[in-house]
Design an enzyme around this catalytic site. Sequence first.
Site, PDB file in Angstrom:
ATOM      1  N   ASP A  91       0.919  -1.055   0.027  1.00  0.00           N
ATOM      2  CA  ASP A  91      -0.140   0.031   0.055  1.00  0.00           C
ATOM      3  C   ASP A  91       0.878   1.156   0.050  1.00  0.00           C
ATOM      4  O   ASP A  91       0.840   2.169  -0.655  1.00  0.00           O
ATOM      5  CB  ASP A  91      -0.905  -0.139   1.291  1.00  0.00           C
ATOM      6  CG  ASP A  91      -2.127   0.453   1.184  1.00  0.00           C
ATOM      7  OD1 ASP A  91      -2.480   1.132   0.133  1.00  0.00           O
ATOM      8  OD2 ASP A  91      -3.012   0.528   2.240  1.00  0.00           O
ATOM      9  N   LYS A 177     -11.134   7.845   9.381  1.00  0.00           N
ATOM     10  CA  LYS A 177     -10.995   7.892   7.980  1.00  0.00           C
ATOM     11  C   LYS A 177      -9.474   8.036   7.723  1.00  0.00           C
ATOM     12  O   LYS A 177      -8.726   8.865   8.052  1.00  0.00           O
ATOM     13  CB  LYS A 177     -11.681   9.550   7.842  1.00  0.00           C
ATOM     14  CG  LYS A 177     -12.367   9.673   6.463  1.00  0.00           C
ATOM     15  CD  LYS A 177     -11.329   9.237   5.272  1.00  0.00           C
ATOM     16  CE  LYS A 177     -10.509  10.610   4.874  1.00  0.00           C
ATOM     17  NZ  LYS A 177      -9.485  10.211   3.784  1.00  0.00           N
ATOM     18  N   LEU A 181      -4.829   6.899   0.125  1.00  0.00           N
ATOM     19  CA  LEU A 181      -3.739   6.223  -0.745  1.00  0.00           C
ATOM     20  C   LEU A 181      -3.209   4.985   0.021  1.00  0.00           C
ATOM     21  O   LEU A 181      -2.703   3.993  -0.469  1.00  0.00           O
ATOM     22  CB  LEU A 181      -2.512   7.494  -0.545  1.00  0.00           C
ATOM     23  CG  LEU A 181      -2.430   8.512  -1.467  1.00  0.00           C
ATOM     24  CD1 LEU A 181      -1.544   9.406  -1.254  1.00  0.00           C
ATOM     25  CD2 LEU A 181      -2.674   8.137  -2.862  1.00  0.00           C
ATOM     26  N   GLY A 230      -1.863  15.196   9.315  1.00  0.00           N
ATOM     27  CA  GLY A 230      -1.805  15.465   7.982  1.00  0.00           C
ATOM     28  C   GLY A 230      -1.011  16.697   7.940  1.00  0.00           C
ATOM     29  O   GLY A 230      -0.377  17.187   8.539  1.00  0.00           O
ATOM     30  N   SER A 236      -5.622  23.370   8.982  1.00  0.00           N
ATOM     31  CA  SER A 236      -6.336  24.355   8.870  1.00  0.00           C
ATOM     32  C   SER A 236      -7.811  24.485   8.588  1.00  0.00           C
ATOM     33  O   SER A 236      -8.450  24.923   9.307  1.00  0.00           O
ATOM     34  CB  SER A 236      -5.420  25.411   8.045  1.00  0.00           C
ATOM     35  OG  SER A 236      -6.227  26.731   7.885  1.00  0.00           O
ATOM     36  N   GLU A 252      -1.837  17.178  14.478  1.00  0.00           N
ATOM     37  CA  GLU A 252      -0.480  16.842  14.118  1.00  0.00           C
ATOM     38  C   GLU A 252      -0.073  17.023  12.885  1.00  0.00           C
ATOM     39  O   GLU A 252      -0.348  16.240  11.890  1.00  0.00           O
ATOM     40  CB  GLU A 252      -0.400  15.252  14.569  1.00  0.00           C
ATOM     41  CG  GLU A 252      -0.740  14.852  15.806  1.00  0.00           C
ATOM     42  CD  GLU A 252       0.220  15.351  17.039  1.00  0.00           C
ATOM     43  OE1 GLU A 252       1.403  15.555  16.600  1.00  0.00           O
ATOM     44  OE2 GLU A 252      -0.131  14.881  18.290  1.00  0.00           O
ATOM     45  N   CYS A 286       6.878  13.178   9.192  1.00  0.00           N
ATOM     46  CA  CYS A 286       6.698  14.361   9.609  1.00  0.00           C
ATOM     47  C   CYS A 286       7.601  15.174  10.286  1.00  0.00           C
ATOM     48  O   CYS A 286       7.894  16.284  10.388  1.00  0.00           O
ATOM     49  CB  CYS A 286       5.307  14.348  10.531  1.00  0.00           C
ATOM     50  SG  CYS A 286       5.358  13.287  11.677  1.00  0.00           S
ATOM     51  N   GLU A 385       8.229  21.954   3.988  1.00  0.00           N
ATOM     52  CA  GLU A 385       8.422  20.490   4.262  1.00  0.00           C
ATOM     53  C   GLU A 385       8.256  19.790   2.441  1.00  0.00           C
ATOM     54  O   GLU A 385       7.494  20.176   1.750  1.00  0.00           O
ATOM     55  CB  GLU A 385       7.220  19.891   4.741  1.00  0.00           C
ATOM     56  CG  GLU A 385       7.099  18.336   5.074  1.00  0.00           C
ATOM     57  CD  GLU A 385       5.832  18.069   6.019  1.00  0.00           C
ATOM     58  OE1 GLU A 385       4.776  18.538   5.472  1.00  0.00           O
ATOM     59  OE2 GLU A 385       6.087  17.372   6.739  1.00  0.00           O
TER      60      GLU A 385
END
Length: 491
Positions: A91, A177, A181, A230, A236, A252, A286, A385
């Site tokens: 995956d 949820k 992907l 995410g 936001s 996060e 992250c 990032e």
Amino acid sequence: MRSELYIDGKWVEPKKGGTFPVINPATEEVVHHAPSGTAEDVDAAVEAARRAFDEGPWPRLSGAERARYLRAIAAGIRARQGELARLEVIDNGKPLPEAEWDIADAAGCFEFYAGLADELDAKREEAIALGDARFSSKAVKEPLGVAGAIIPWNYPLLMAAWKVAPALAAGCTVVLKPSELTPLTALELGAIADEAGLPEGVLNIVTGFGPDAGQPLADHPGVDKLAFTGSVPTGSRIMAAAARDIKKVSLELGGKSPFLVFGDSDLEQAVEWIMFGIFWNQGQVCSATSRVLVQDGLYDRLLDRLVAETQRIKIGNGLEEGTLLGPLVSKGQLEKVLAAIDKARADGAVVATGGTRASGFNTGYFVEPTVLVDVPLASDAWREEIFGPVVCVRPFADEAEAVRLANDSRYGLAAAVMSEDLNRAERVAAALRAGIVWINCSQPTFTEAPWGGYKQSGIGRELGRWGLENYLETKQITRFAADEPWGWYIK
Ligand code: NAD
């Protein structure tokens, strides 16, 4: 592989009947068609979670009783560890040993929160000393309600565990949820929870796209709390949606974490941890330490060693023995990372190694591990990032400059510092504006310790006891205990 949504303890077709392809990023083959949930399915899932919370046994069970279910889920994950790890590779693309580590961590996360659920029974109530002897008071921890958990694709099952385990331990019910992907292992978590006998409606899993399934969950008035991991722009949006009903929210988000390497550091250890900090999980982490600052004196030697070791990394299908760098998660992510490298070049950065799609692959979203130098401080490559195996390396003169450069970011998720001088390392750790600071390493993450960001990297903390607090409300219960009447109106 599951083709239905898990709602109210049952496997159900999405109401609109759609599916979306799940693509193996190493081969570009469609490996599955996952159910595409929409607002109608989110409604059903939230209703089920609401019923399970408002009328069901779950929030009313003792912590110890809930702990038994969490331990059963952990055991279910461990029993299927090999299969789940392979699904994660198909995956997400990550090398199998990394996936095995993630799955073990996910099981460990359920075990850890089982322990905290046990402890909650004794810690639920706390007597409060009041300055008025006529009253007695206590603070009581209660489950917060229905939690909506929206997660990314970089650690599919582990990110689910970070939210579902503490939420269930606290007595909340959940609608999860996963990322469109990487839906495969999250659906398996539904099957494992089902086998563990979790009461219906306590955990609901709706796979689907962000705008179709994530946004309706964020907007849903039946949800009490949103837990999101995410990107900053989506975070936001989640916060804006939460603001409408004053939902509780924990976020996060992304980062551009610095790694400060002082001149007294061991060269080989520094190179090892720099690589672990940016190439693990293809840099799709992250907290990846993507800005490396190296003290003058060590810089040239370190750069030579880093480039040489980076060129030796074995790129390949995550299922192949010895692979250390798999493909990026998707075509979109590959394009984003290549575009970021092109932009860095255009802005004046120099590619010391890598910088292109990996050669020798006819299929798959493989990119060379990349080291950038001379990266302008104002450029996107330094400030934004990239979420790929791309590290910017830059020299610094002294501690003050290193700290200033490190903190000059809108993000503040993580940072790392390396030095033989532990006093200096502690001093720098204190000066860094980040939620996680590693000393003499980068990335090791422990379920027991708080995780989350300063500045635009997020709100709140996950993991450890802080993670449990995310899913608890605090109720004050105060009793009038005096013998004489109150006597304000009625004398
Ligand atoms: P993303 O923001 O694109 O998607 C995250 C999730 O949000 C997915 O499930 C997606 O479907 C959903 N989503 C998208 N649009 C939505 C909307 N309008 N409403 C509700 N949900 C919506 O992020 P991503 O690309 O999946 O993940 C990468 C990002 O995650 C990076 O920025 C990374 O730094 C961050 N991340 C942070 C942490 C952390 O702990 N701080 C951990 C992992 C990843």
